[in-house]
Design a protein around this motif. Sequence first.
Motif, short mmCIF file in Angstrom:
data_model
loop_
_atom_site.label_atom_id
_atom_site.label_comp_id
_atom_site.label_asym_id
_atom_site.label_seq_id
_atom_site.Cartn_x
_atom_site.Cartn_y
_atom_site.Cartn_z
N SER A 91 29.92 -21.14 32.83
CA SER A 91 28.70 -20.35 32.64
C SER A 91 28.82 -19.01 33.35
CB SER A 91 27.48 -21.10 33.16
OG SER A 91 27.37 -20.98 34.55
N ILE A 92 27.92 -18.13 32.99
CA ILE A 92 27.91 -16.81 33.62
C ILE A 92 27.63 -16.92 35.11
CG2 ILE A 92 27.27 -15.58 31.53
CD1 ILE A 92 24.36 -15.53 32.71
N TYR A 93 26.98 -18.00 35.52
CA TYR A 93 26.62 -18.17 36.93
C TYR A 93 27.86 -18.45 37.79
CZ TYR A 93 22.15 -18.27 34.64
OH TYR A 93 21.08 -17.93 33.86
N SER A 104 26.79 -11.05 33.96
CA SER A 104 25.54 -10.99 33.19
C SER A 104 25.72 -11.65 31.84
CB SER A 104 25.13 -9.54 32.99
OG SER A 104 24.89 -8.92 34.22
N PRO A 105 24.62 -12.17 31.26
CA PRO A 105 24.71 -12.79 29.93
C PRO A 105 25.02 -11.75 28.85
CG PRO A 105 22.42 -12.66 30.65
CD PRO A 105 23.26 -12.20 31.80
N ARG A 132 23.91 -10.27 25.51
CA ARG A 132 22.77 -10.17 24.60
C ARG A 132 23.29 -10.00 23.18
NH1 ARG A 132 17.95 -6.59 27.11
NH2 ARG A 132 17.54 -7.94 28.89
N GLN A 163 20.62 -14.75 23.97
CA GLN A 163 21.74 -14.38 24.83
C GLN A 163 22.65 -15.57 25.09
OE1 GLN A 163 19.73 -12.74 28.22
NE2 GLN A 163 19.68 -14.68 29.31
N ILE A 164 23.91 -15.26 25.34
CA ILE A 164 24.92 -16.28 25.62
C ILE A 164 25.12 -16.35 27.12
CG2 ILE A 164 27.32 -16.97 25.28
CD1 ILE A 164 27.22 -15.37 22.62
N GLU A 165 25.01 -17.58 27.66
CA GLU A 165 25.21 -17.80 29.08
C GLU A 165 26.28 -18.85 29.37
OE1 GLU A 165 21.54 -18.68 31.07
OE2 GLU A 165 20.59 -16.82 30.40
N TYR A 166 26.70 -19.60 28.33
CA TYR A 166 27.63 -20.71 28.54
C TYR A 166 28.70 -20.69 27.46
CZ TYR A 166 29.39 -25.46 29.12
OH TYR A 166 30.19 -26.55 29.31
N ASP A 192 20.93 -19.04 24.30
CA ASP A 192 19.60 -19.30 24.84
C ASP A 192 18.59 -18.38 24.18
OD1 ASP A 192 20.39 -21.28 26.67
OD2 ASP A 192 21.02 -19.76 28.11
N ASN A 231 12.84 -19.14 29.34
CA ASN A 231 13.74 -19.78 28.39
C ASN A 231 12.94 -20.79 27.57
OD1 ASN A 231 15.67 -21.48 27.11
ND2 ASN A 231 17.19 -20.91 28.64
#
Length: 154
Positions: free
Chosen positions: A81-83, A88-89, A91, A103-106, A115, A123
């Motif tokens: 994941s971005i975390y 940053s995610p 968009r 947006q994509i985070e994973y 998401d 979310n």
Amino acid sequence: MNLQENIQRIQSLLTENKAEMIKGVIKKYGLHHAIKLMGGYEPILNVIDHDNYFSKEDRIDFIREVVIELVRKYDQTTGISIYELDMSPIRLYEPEEGDNLLQIEYFNRDFVSIDIIGADGINIGGYTRKYDELDDEVIDKIFIFMIDALENNM
């Protein structure tokens, strides 16, 4: 031929040879390893137009290679994941006033999680898409994201 013309001819040959050498490395070892060998993507970008050189399939293969490496590096099981990456995610587009944000985070080896963020910033859901189901613009965004993630984690 005068001295200046000879210098320009030699510089042109060196640039052409460098481009061919980089293309050969990419063809033999893949973009992922070429970036590592060249110390980043910038030297490759200086001699190869990535928009025209890499097909959608090439970009997806690269994305998968980087995801696999990052999953291993961060000791994750299936995706990243971005975390974990402290990034940053992505968009998918800039929403209009009151629209939901996608947006994509994973990132998984085979798909991304998209998401849905409501206009209030909460979310409200999400879904997955396989890489080959995404349009070229989104693949380009993920491709550039993965280049940055790879360079940040070299």
